[in-house]
Design an enzyme around this catalytic site. Structure first.
Site, PDB file in Angstrom:
ATOM      1  N   ASP A  70      33.164  -9.807  -2.096  1.00 24.04           N
ATOM      2  CA  ASP A  70      34.258  -9.106  -2.492  1.00 24.04           C
ATOM      3  C   ASP A  70      34.915  -7.412  -1.565  1.00 24.04           C
ATOM      4  OD1 ASP A  70      36.890  -8.707  -4.331  1.00 24.04           O
ATOM      5  OD2 ASP A  70      35.985 -10.423  -5.257  1.00 24.04           O
ATOM      6  N   HIS A 115      39.904  -5.072  -6.005  1.00 25.97           N
ATOM      7  CA  HIS A 115      39.767  -5.850  -6.830  1.00 25.97           C
ATOM      8  C   HIS A 115      38.410  -6.676  -7.058  1.00 25.97           C
ATOM      9  CE1 HIS A 115      39.017 -10.317  -5.549  1.00 25.97           C
ATOM     10  NE2 HIS A 115      41.092 -10.858  -6.227  1.00 25.97           N
ATOM     11  N   SER A 125      40.807 -15.248  -9.486  1.00 26.74           N
ATOM     12  CA  SER A 125      39.397 -14.382  -8.994  1.00 26.74           C
ATOM     13  C   SER A 125      39.899 -13.653 -10.736  1.00 26.74           C
ATOM     14  CB  SER A 125      40.724 -12.699  -8.653  1.00 26.74           C
ATOM     15  OG  SER A 125      41.163 -13.402  -6.961  1.00 26.74           O
TER      16      SER A 125
END
Length: 448
Positions: A161, A194, A389
């Site tokens: 990620d 994220h 996600s």
């Protein structure tokens, strides 16, 4: 008949919490313009003798080697590089390595949570999604349900990620290590948010909680502060995680390849797809359970033409494989989130990914309720996000606690996947369906 495809339009973005435009990305090589390519050799386990000479003769220069995947990343200014290198008897496939930048974020509210007080228990008040998976924490009371392994080994979930904020108070004790595959960014520190949000859903232990609060997380950073990632960097990260003997890998990222000829819709006919498939199989063969997100285009990804703009081809979600666990996103009311992709044969299970509540109108934006989003760690505090996600890491966390209960290296990835599927709750059709796969994940059922 030889297979043909419109374009390899692979969007390597923070794709599970990003809505992609759906427009194919074309890359043309022009004289003197440097392009990056992926060259896949026929031998999956090693590079052939003399491969460097062949690439050099075709006008290419090797930039990175993926020896264990039988592939290399090449740069070239020769507009005929692809046609020349494909003539080699050792080459299986070659293609331009494409990058598509992230577009509009699906749903997020990044404001730090301050109204609850600086020490309030955010799990109890705001993390409906973790409660849904763990049955209000009941799974943590079952043997090894927090992710502390029965055999004393750390169970590690690799997070491919944007990196992880390893200084975050909810994550620092469960942070194993970090590696970066982003040129110019040697540190695995998250500069986006994220990856930290994803990691918190897996193994946070503090004001917020993850599905397995005693699991360890390792950062495999493939994204910089902004922008997309190259196929080869993601494949290298997955291969490295497998070599590091992690137990689970979460990939809350992805994109699409479009195939023009429906006769070859299920074949691996582009270099991006081949490289990802090799990396996924490499990891699984080394005992890693691989989890990925379904994407946020609200489309049936088993249908042809929906993303490529015609009705004569097929769309491939990439990276994706039937060997991994593919996750769609559900809301607080156990509905399919309005943005989630779906499709028979393309989804294995559903996990909570958040939405904007029952009164939200996607067409007008009216009725938005942020409390239906998923709260987790972000650099410097806590934030709300929603997307597949956010669904995938809950499934990765569940895979980790299942492995913890049985012991490291005691279950194969196929066995872990079977336990997750067979213990899931039917929420739509009885049995399998294209929206939730085998159902909504349930940690209590899985550990019992």
């Amino acid at each position: 008949m030889k297979s043909k495809f419109m374009a390899s339009a692979l969007a390597l973005t923070l794709g599970a919490s990003v809505v992609l435009s759906g427009s194919p990305f074309y890359a043309k090589a022009e004289v003197g313009q440097e392009k990056k390519y992926i060259v896949i050799f026929k031998d999956q386990a090693k590079l052939p003798t003399g491969f460097g000479t062949e690439i050099s003769k075709a006008g290419g220069q090797i930039e990175a080697r993926l020896d264990k995947l039988g592939a290399v990343e090449v740069v070239s200014t020769n507009p005929n590089f692809l046609s020349q290198i494909k003539k080699s008897s050792t080459v299986l496939d070659a293609g331009i390595q494409n990058i598509v930048q992230p577009n509009t974020t699906a749903i997020e509210a990044e404001a730090l949570v301050t109204d609850a007080g600086s020490s309030a228990d955010l799990y109890n008040s705001l993390q409906w999604d973790i409660k849904q998976v763990t049955n209000n924490g009941a799974s943590w009371k079952l043997p090894n349900g927090t992710g502390k392994s029965v055999d004393g080994n750390d169970i590690v979930v690799g997070v491919i990620d944007t990196g992880i904020d390893y200084t975050h108070p909810d994550l620092k004790d469960n942070y194993a290590y970090g590696k970066s595959f982003v040129p110019g960014y040697p540190d695995a520190m998250d500069q986006n948010s994220h990856g930290t949000h994803v990691a918190g859903s897996i193994a946070a232990k503090g004001r917020t909680m993850g599905v397995g609060p005693d699991l360890k997380v390792a950062a495999y950073r493939v994204f910089g502060p902004t922008g997309g990632a190259e196929t080869s960097h993601i494949a290298e990260a997955l291969m490295t995680a497998a070599d590091d003997n992690v137990d689970v890998v979460n990939m809350s990222l992805g994109g699409y390849d479009w195939f023009q000829n429906p006769e070859y819709a299920t074949k691996d006919t582009v270099a991006d797809v081949r490289l990802f498939n090799r990396a996924i199989q490499y990891a699984i063969q080394k005992g890693v359970t691989v989890v990925g997100s379904a994407g946020n285009n609200a489309l049936d990804i088993s249908s042809p033409g929906k993303l490529s703009g015609d009705d004569n081809g097929a769309t491939h979600r990439s990276p994706s494989s039937q060997s991994m666990i593919r996750v769609s996103a559900g809301g607080q009311l156990k509905n399919l989130a309005f943005y989630s992709n779906y499709g028979v044969g393309k989804i294995d299970v559903m996990a909570p990914g958040g939405d904007l509540g029952p009164n939200y109108d996607p067409a007008t934006g009216a009725g938005r309720d942020n409390t239906y989003l998923c709260l987790a760690t972000v650099p410097g505090g806590y934030g709300y996000k929603a997307g597949t996600s956010m669904a995938a890491p809950k499934t990765a966390g569940l895979a980790g606690v299942i492995i913890a209960q049985h012991g490291k290296d005691k279950l194969s990835p196929a066995q872990v996947k079977h336990i997750i599927q067979s213990s899931s709750d039917d929420v739509f059709k009885s049995g399998y369906d294209g929206e939730a796969g085998f159902g909504l994940i349930n940690a209590v059922n899985a550990l019992k």
